[in-house]
Design an enzyme around this catalytic site. Sequence first.
Site, mmCIF file in Angstrom:
data_model
loop_
_atom_site.group_PDB
_atom_site.id
_atom_site.type_symbol
_atom_site.label_atom_id
_atom_site.label_comp_id
_atom_site.label_asym_id
_atom_site.label_seq_id
_atom_site.Cartn_x
_atom_site.Cartn_y
_atom_site.Cartn_z
ATOM 1 N N ARG A 33 0.826 -1.220 0.000
ATOM 2 C CA ARG A 33 0.000 0.000 0.000
ATOM 3 C C ARG A 33 0.861 1.272 0.000
ATOM 4 O O ARG A 33 0.521 2.272 0.640
ATOM 5 C CB ARG A 33 -0.944 0.040 1.219
ATOM 6 C CG ARG A 33 -1.992 -1.059 1.252
ATOM 7 C CD ARG A 33 -2.956 -0.954 0.098
ATOM 8 N NE ARG A 33 -4.085 -1.867 0.221
ATOM 9 C CZ ARG A 33 -4.101 -3.123 -0.257
ATOM 10 N NH1 ARG A 33 -3.048 -3.608 -0.886
ATOM 11 N NH2 ARG A 33 -5.187 -3.874 -0.127
ATOM 12 N N SER A 71 -11.067 -0.951 2.599
ATOM 13 C CA SER A 71 -10.414 -1.017 3.919
ATOM 14 C C SER A 71 -10.074 0.394 4.370
ATOM 15 O O SER A 71 -9.401 1.125 3.628
ATOM 16 C CB SER A 71 -9.108 -1.807 3.846
ATOM 17 O OG SER A 71 -9.322 -3.116 3.382
ATOM 18 N N GLU A 128 -5.617 3.747 5.584
ATOM 19 C CA GLU A 128 -5.206 3.523 4.190
ATOM 20 C C GLU A 128 -5.808 4.621 3.322
ATOM 21 O O GLU A 128 -5.214 5.073 2.344
ATOM 22 C CB GLU A 128 -5.716 2.157 3.710
ATOM 23 C CG GLU A 128 -5.405 1.907 2.252
ATOM 24 C CD GLU A 128 -6.218 0.794 1.617
ATOM 25 O OE1 GLU A 128 -6.006 -0.369 1.975
ATOM 26 O OE2 GLU A 128 -7.050 1.107 0.729
#
Length: 336
Positions: A160, A235, A331
């Site tokens: 990520r 998420s 995130e």
Amino acid sequence: MKILHNVSLLPFNTFKMNVKAKECRIIEDENELLKIDTLSQNSLVLGGGSNVLFTKDYDGIILKNELKGREIIDESEEEILLNIKGGENWHSVVMWAVENNWNGIENLALIPGTMGAAPIQNIGAYGVEIKDVLEYVRFYHFDTKSFETIKNQDCQFAYRDSIFKRSLKNKVFITDVGLRLRKKNHQYKLDYGNIREELDKRNIQTIRPKLIAEVVMHIRQTKLPDPNVVGNAGSFFKNPEVSEEVYWRLKEKFPNIVAYSIGNNKYKLAAGWMIEYCGFKGYVHKGAAVHTRQALVLINQKNATGKDILELANIIIDKVNQVFGVILEPEVNIIG
Ligand code: FAD
Ligand code: EPU
């Protein structure tokens, strides 16, 4: 270039935040970027708005990426090199690839958003990340006022993460991405979650990328909320990475904790498991809530504001830290 003033961003973000932007420019031709002086103004590049949380009205210019086009650059018996414009819808690119039996991105089916945003957080799912097939990224650099291309190995890809969230953050507009896919002898990634189990259920003899994409889509639809039905950005937090020592300490106290070894004496903890353990599944805070089927996903249940979502996120961060001594990091890109 289409320019909209005092525009609602409701259709442009999957969290369905009802905020406005002072100005929104629809970029359909990359040469329009040459006319933009972002150094003197606030600006934000936006793709599908599926990984952003607006916490208030945006007092600047939104540059909406609508650059379209897909091209075959090179092809051999084994491989194919594609150039995809940044404003192309990612899932449609995946569908195009699997229909043609081009392998490598089938596990990334149904991830919302654009091609141009995919390298930013190195999108990943079911054991595959975009870095595994990405050849190059081309972008317009607002400082140098030129188009540049960087190769995969210079993108600093990690879980990520990439150079676009670090030194190039808010400095570039990604216009194109090169993808190298395999036509033959592809090593499918079937070991994550219940992909293999789902394939077995379907009694599949010959594996094709389209079948894997279908299985992935089925699994995702059972867990993740559809942003067209309920506002969310996937998420909300990243899965935290901890040292082996921390992992074993936690494992002793919480024998059922879900974690994966990621090499270099590190473990990745399943944040969804920790949040559920703390009793948050279905938890409601003002208009925001924790999704009932996937605790890592925060939802806009009922006219939530960005502030409601952030308050809920902070309640979760505090509790998880109290229980596990681990600090969760968002995130989602918080814009405020
Ligand atoms: P946006 O939300 O528009 O932008 C995200 C960030 O990138 C912003 O900071 C923006 O400024 C910047 N940006 C966007 N485009 C450009 C560009 N062309 N140039 C420079 N900067 C740019 N992600 C995963 O990795 N795996 C998943 O499995 C996954 N599942 C999801 C499921 C759901 C239901 C949802 C809603 C989201 C999910 N996501 C997942 C997150 C999201 O889909 C990805 O992060 C996606 O790449 C975001 O694309 P976007 O075009 O919507 O980006
Ligand atoms: N789990 C729970 N409770 C929950 C959620 C998860 O116990 O409420 C457990 C699951 O049972 C499983 C483990 O946690 O054992 C992992 O769950 P899952 O496979 O659903 O994946 P995740 O870690 O929650 C990550 C990505 C997703 C990606 C999936 C599939 C991150 C932050 N999220 O989720 O990406 O689709 O794996 O690969 O890495 C996104 O980034 O927006 C996103 C949706």
